[in-house]
Design a protein around this motif. Structure first.
Motif, PDB file in Angstrom:
ATOM      1  N   ARG A   1      26.359 -49.090 -69.398  1.00 32.81           N
ATOM      2  CA  ARG A   1      25.468 -50.156 -68.691  1.00 32.81           C
ATOM      3  C   ARG A   1      26.393 -51.115 -68.105  1.00 32.81           C
ATOM      4  NH1 ARG A   1      21.119 -54.321 -71.192  1.00 32.81           N
ATOM      5  NH2 ARG A   1      23.224 -55.648 -72.002  1.00 32.81           N
ATOM      6  N   LEU A   2      26.197 -51.268 -66.621  1.00 35.61           N
ATOM      7  CA  LEU A   2      26.967 -52.176 -65.978  1.00 35.61           C
ATOM      8  C   LEU A   2      25.913 -53.627 -65.743  1.00 35.61           C
ATOM      9  CD1 LEU A   2      28.179 -50.109 -63.083  1.00 35.61           C
ATOM     10  CD2 LEU A   2      29.167 -50.511 -65.375  1.00 35.61           C
ATOM     11  N   SER A   3      26.576 -54.533 -65.873  1.00 39.97           N
ATOM     12  CA  SER A   3      26.104 -55.880 -65.820  1.00 39.97           C
ATOM     13  C   SER A   3      26.576 -56.638 -64.444  1.00 39.97           C
ATOM     14  CB  SER A   3      26.132 -56.957 -66.867  1.00 39.97           C
ATOM     15  OG  SER A   3      25.746 -56.235 -68.048  1.00 39.97           O
ATOM     16  N   CYS A   4      25.704 -57.327 -63.689  1.00 41.87           N
ATOM     17  CA  CYS A   4      25.997 -58.159 -62.622  1.00 41.87           C
ATOM     18  C   CYS A   4      25.599 -59.322 -62.910  1.00 41.87           C
ATOM     19  CB  CYS A   4      25.269 -57.522 -61.407  1.00 41.87           C
ATOM     20  SG  CYS A   4      25.594 -58.524 -59.986  1.00 41.87           S
ATOM     21  N   ALA A   5      26.281 -60.306 -63.265  1.00 43.29           N
ATOM     22  CA  ALA A   5      25.982 -61.718 -63.574  1.00 43.29           C
ATOM     23  C   ALA A   5      26.239 -62.673 -62.417  1.00 43.29           C
ATOM     24  CB  ALA A   5      26.836 -62.081 -64.914  1.00 43.29           C
ATOM     25  N   ALA A   6      25.414 -63.602 -62.068  1.00 37.03           N
ATOM     26  CA  ALA A   6      25.806 -64.359 -61.117  1.00 37.03           C
ATOM     27  C   ALA A   6      25.678 -66.086 -61.296  1.00 37.03           C
ATOM     28  CB  ALA A   6      24.564 -64.549 -60.070  1.00 37.03           C
ATOM     29  N   SER A   7      26.312 -66.693 -60.661  1.00 44.85           N
ATOM     30  CA  SER A   7      26.629 -68.146 -60.766  1.00 44.85           C
ATOM     31  C   SER A   7      26.564 -68.697 -59.270  1.00 44.85           C
ATOM     32  CB  SER A   7      27.931 -68.571 -61.556  1.00 44.85           C
ATOM     33  OG  SER A   7      29.291 -67.970 -60.686  1.00 44.85           O
ATOM     34  N   GLY A   8      26.028 -69.896 -59.418  1.00 46.79           N
ATOM     35  CA  GLY A   8      25.831 -70.374 -58.142  1.00 46.79           C
ATOM     36  C   GLY A   8      24.572 -70.067 -57.392  1.00 46.79           C
ATOM     37  N   ILE A   9      23.923 -69.052 -57.672  1.00 45.92           N
ATOM     38  CA  ILE A   9      22.791 -68.627 -57.077  1.00 45.92           C
ATOM     39  C   ILE A   9      21.548 -68.349 -58.144  1.00 45.92           C
ATOM     40  CG2 ILE A   9      23.438 -68.037 -54.937  1.00 45.92           C
ATOM     41  CD1 ILE A   9      23.555 -64.896 -55.714  1.00 45.92           C
ATOM     42  N   ASN A  10      20.429 -68.354 -57.914  1.00 45.94           N
ATOM     43  CA  ASN A  10      19.250 -67.717 -58.618  1.00 45.94           C
ATOM     44  C   ASN A  10      18.828 -66.534 -58.045  1.00 45.94           C
ATOM     45  OD1 ASN A  10      17.001 -67.079 -60.091  1.00 45.94           O
ATOM     46  ND2 ASN A  10      16.217 -69.331 -59.944  1.00 45.94           N
ATOM     47  N   LEU A  11      19.042 -65.189 -58.857  1.00 47.15           N
ATOM     48  CA  LEU A  11      19.082 -63.906 -58.716  1.00 47.15           C
ATOM     49  C   LEU A  11      17.675 -63.692 -58.148  1.00 47.15           C
ATOM     50  CD1 LEU A  11      21.522 -61.747 -60.533  1.00 47.15           C
ATOM     51  CD2 LEU A  11      21.642 -62.952 -58.069  1.00 47.15           C
ATOM     52  N   ASP A  12      16.763 -64.505 -58.717  1.00 44.54           N
ATOM     53  CA  ASP A  12      15.275 -64.249 -58.538  1.00 44.54           C
ATOM     54  C   ASP A  12      14.995 -64.407 -56.908  1.00 44.54           C
ATOM     55  OD1 ASP A  12      13.687 -66.090 -61.612  1.00 44.54           O
ATOM     56  OD2 ASP A  12      14.700 -63.843 -61.149  1.00 44.54           O
ATOM     57  N   TYR A  13      15.612 -64.932 -56.301  1.00 46.85           N
ATOM     58  CA  TYR A  13      15.475 -65.094 -55.026  1.00 46.85           C
ATOM     59  C   TYR A  13      16.166 -64.061 -53.980  1.00 46.85           C
ATOM     60  CZ  TYR A  13      13.477 -69.660 -55.880  1.00 46.85           C
ATOM     61  OH  TYR A  13      12.601 -70.615 -56.264  1.00 46.85           O
ATOM     62  N   TYR A  14      16.950 -63.057 -54.865  1.00 49.84           N
ATOM     63  CA  TYR A  14      17.585 -62.096 -53.955  1.00 49.84           C
ATOM     64  C   TYR A  14      17.164 -60.764 -54.697  1.00 49.84           C
ATOM     65  CZ  TYR A  14      20.773 -66.029 -52.844  1.00 49.84           C
ATOM     66  OH  TYR A  14      21.411 -67.058 -52.333  1.00 49.84           O
ATOM     67  N   ALA A  15      17.484 -59.711 -53.366  1.00 57.14           N
ATOM     68  CA  ALA A  15      17.397 -58.365 -53.890  1.00 57.14           C
ATOM     69  C   ALA A  15      18.817 -57.988 -54.103  1.00 57.14           C
ATOM     70  CB  ALA A  15      17.005 -57.578 -52.624  1.00 57.14           C
ATOM     71  N   ILE A  16      18.920 -57.348 -55.088  1.00 51.50           N
ATOM     72  CA  ILE A  16      20.276 -56.818 -55.650  1.00 51.50           C
ATOM     73  C   ILE A  16      20.425 -55.319 -55.585  1.00 51.50           C
ATOM     74  CG2 ILE A  16      21.736 -56.908 -57.858  1.00 51.50           C
ATOM     75  CD1 ILE A  16      21.070 -59.649 -56.592  1.00 51.50           C
ATOM     76  N   GLY A  17      21.667 -55.050 -54.912  1.00 48.73           N
ATOM     77  CA  GLY A  17      22.093 -53.610 -54.580  1.00 48.73           C
ATOM     78  C   GLY A  17      23.175 -53.363 -55.680  1.00 48.73           C
ATOM     79  N   TRP A  18      23.379 -52.020 -56.036  1.00 47.77           N
ATOM     80  CA  TRP A  18      24.542 -51.530 -56.713  1.00 47.77           C
ATOM     81  C   TRP A  18      25.059 -50.482 -55.731  1.00 47.77           C
ATOM     82  CZ3 TRP A  18      27.359 -53.132 -60.734  1.00 47.77           C
ATOM     83  CH2 TRP A  18      26.620 -53.969 -61.651  1.00 47.77           C
ATOM     84  N   PHE A  19      26.547 -50.407 -55.405  1.00 46.90           N
ATOM     85  CA  PHE A  19      27.189 -49.689 -54.399  1.00 46.90           C
ATOM     86  C   PHE A  19      28.299 -48.962 -55.495  1.00 46.90           C
ATOM     87  CE2 PHE A  19      25.123 -50.932 -50.691  1.00 46.90           C
ATOM     88  CZ  PHE A  19      24.415 -52.083 -50.849  1.00 46.90           C
ATOM     89  N   ARG A  20      28.755 -48.040 -54.812  1.00 51.06           N
ATOM     90  CA  ARG A  20      30.164 -47.665 -55.637  1.00 51.06           C
ATOM     91  C   ARG A  20      30.970 -46.816 -54.387  1.00 51.06           C
ATOM     92  NH1 ARG A  20      27.597 -42.389 -58.854  1.00 51.06           N
ATOM     93  NH2 ARG A  20      27.281 -40.907 -57.220  1.00 51.06           N
ATOM     94  N   GLN A  21      32.341 -46.866 -54.709  1.00 55.80           N
ATOM     95  CA  GLN A  21      33.245 -46.540 -53.650  1.00 55.80           C
ATOM     96  C   GLN A  21      34.309 -45.596 -54.488  1.00 55.80           C
ATOM     97  OE1 GLN A  21      34.913 -49.158 -50.890  1.00 55.80           O
ATOM     98  NE2 GLN A  21      35.540 -47.562 -49.634  1.00 55.80           N
ATOM     99  N   ALA A  22      34.230 -44.357 -54.182  1.00 55.76           N
ATOM    100  CA  ALA A  22      35.416 -43.536 -54.758  1.00 55.76           C
ATOM    101  C   ALA A  22      36.745 -43.576 -53.884  1.00 55.76           C
ATOM    102  CB  ALA A  22      34.815 -42.152 -55.074  1.00 55.76           C
ATOM    103  N   PRO A  23      38.019 -43.075 -54.454  1.00 56.63           N
ATOM    104  CA  PRO A  23      39.000 -43.125 -53.378  1.00 56.63           C
ATOM    105  C   PRO A  23      38.792 -41.922 -52.187  1.00 56.63           C
ATOM    106  CG  PRO A  23      39.502 -43.078 -55.664  1.00 56.63           C
ATOM    107  CD  PRO A  23      38.118 -42.888 -55.672  1.00 56.63           C
ATOM    108  N   GLY A  24      38.865 -42.336 -51.131  1.00 55.20           N
ATOM    109  CA  GLY A  24      39.013 -41.604 -50.078  1.00 55.20           C
ATOM    110  C   GLY A  24      37.527 -41.480 -49.384  1.00 55.20           C
ATOM    111  N   LYS A  25      36.612 -42.265 -50.143  1.00 57.54           N
ATOM    112  CA  LYS A  25      35.025 -41.986 -49.609  1.00 57.54           C
ATOM    113  C   LYS A  25      34.483 -43.293 -49.147  1.00 57.54           C
ATOM    114  CE  LYS A  25      33.998 -37.944 -52.311  1.00 57.54           C
ATOM    115  NZ  LYS A  25      32.941 -37.431 -53.236  1.00 57.54           N
ATOM    116  N   GLU A  26      33.394 -43.270 -48.410  1.00 60.53           N
ATOM    117  CA  GLU A  26      32.729 -44.669 -48.002  1.00 60.53           C
ATOM    118  C   GLU A  26      31.939 -45.227 -49.235  1.00 60.53           C
ATOM    119  OE1 GLU A  26      32.145 -43.405 -43.309  1.00 60.53           O
ATOM    120  OE2 GLU A  26      30.530 -43.742 -44.552  1.00 60.53           O
TER     121      GLU A  26
END
Length: 123
Positions: free
Chosen positions: A18-43
């Motif tokens: 389970r990955l977590s994305c904790a924010a400081s300085g902004i209220n995530l309720d006002y944001y859409a949140i995306g998860w991305f990944r990048q493997a070596p040599g890939k976009e």
């Protein structure tokens, strides 16, 4: 503004993280949140996002049915539950925040990015 990912690590194929994305300085309720990944040599690949309002969720075909995104407003944190992990899921995973966003798996709309957390799935 800071987004900090955590929860990555080494896991065997078929396992979960389970990955977590904790924010400081902004209220995530006002944001859409995306998860991305990048493997070596890939976009960088958008794998999941959750909209600001209604908390609609979206998934890439590569993770649909295995990953679940959710948000905890009280903790100002978004999670990515990853089950049935495969070696091809190995990558650095990033979260990103899009102010007033509706949810998008493309990276260009996002305003803030974390530094990433490594996920390694062994076969």
């Amino acid at each position: 503004v800071q987004l900090v990912e955590s929860g990555g690590g080494l896991v065997q194929a078929g396992g979960s993280l389970r990955l977590s994305c904790a924010a400081s300085g902004i209220n995530l309720d006002y944001y859409a949140i995306g998860w991305f990944r990048q493997a070596p040599g890939k976009e960088r690949e958008g794998i999941s996002c959750i909209s600001r309002r209604e908390s609609r969720t979206f998934y890439a075909n590569s993770v649909k049915g295995r990953f679940t995104i959710s948000r905890d407003s009280a903790k100002n944190t978004v999670y990515l539950q990853m089950n049935s992990l495969k070696p091809e899921d190995t990558a650095v995973y990033y979260c990103a925040a899009d102010y007033m966003g509706r949810g998008d798996l493309g990276p260009n709309v996002y305003d803030y990015w974390g530094r990433g957390t490594q996920v390694t799935v062994s076969s």
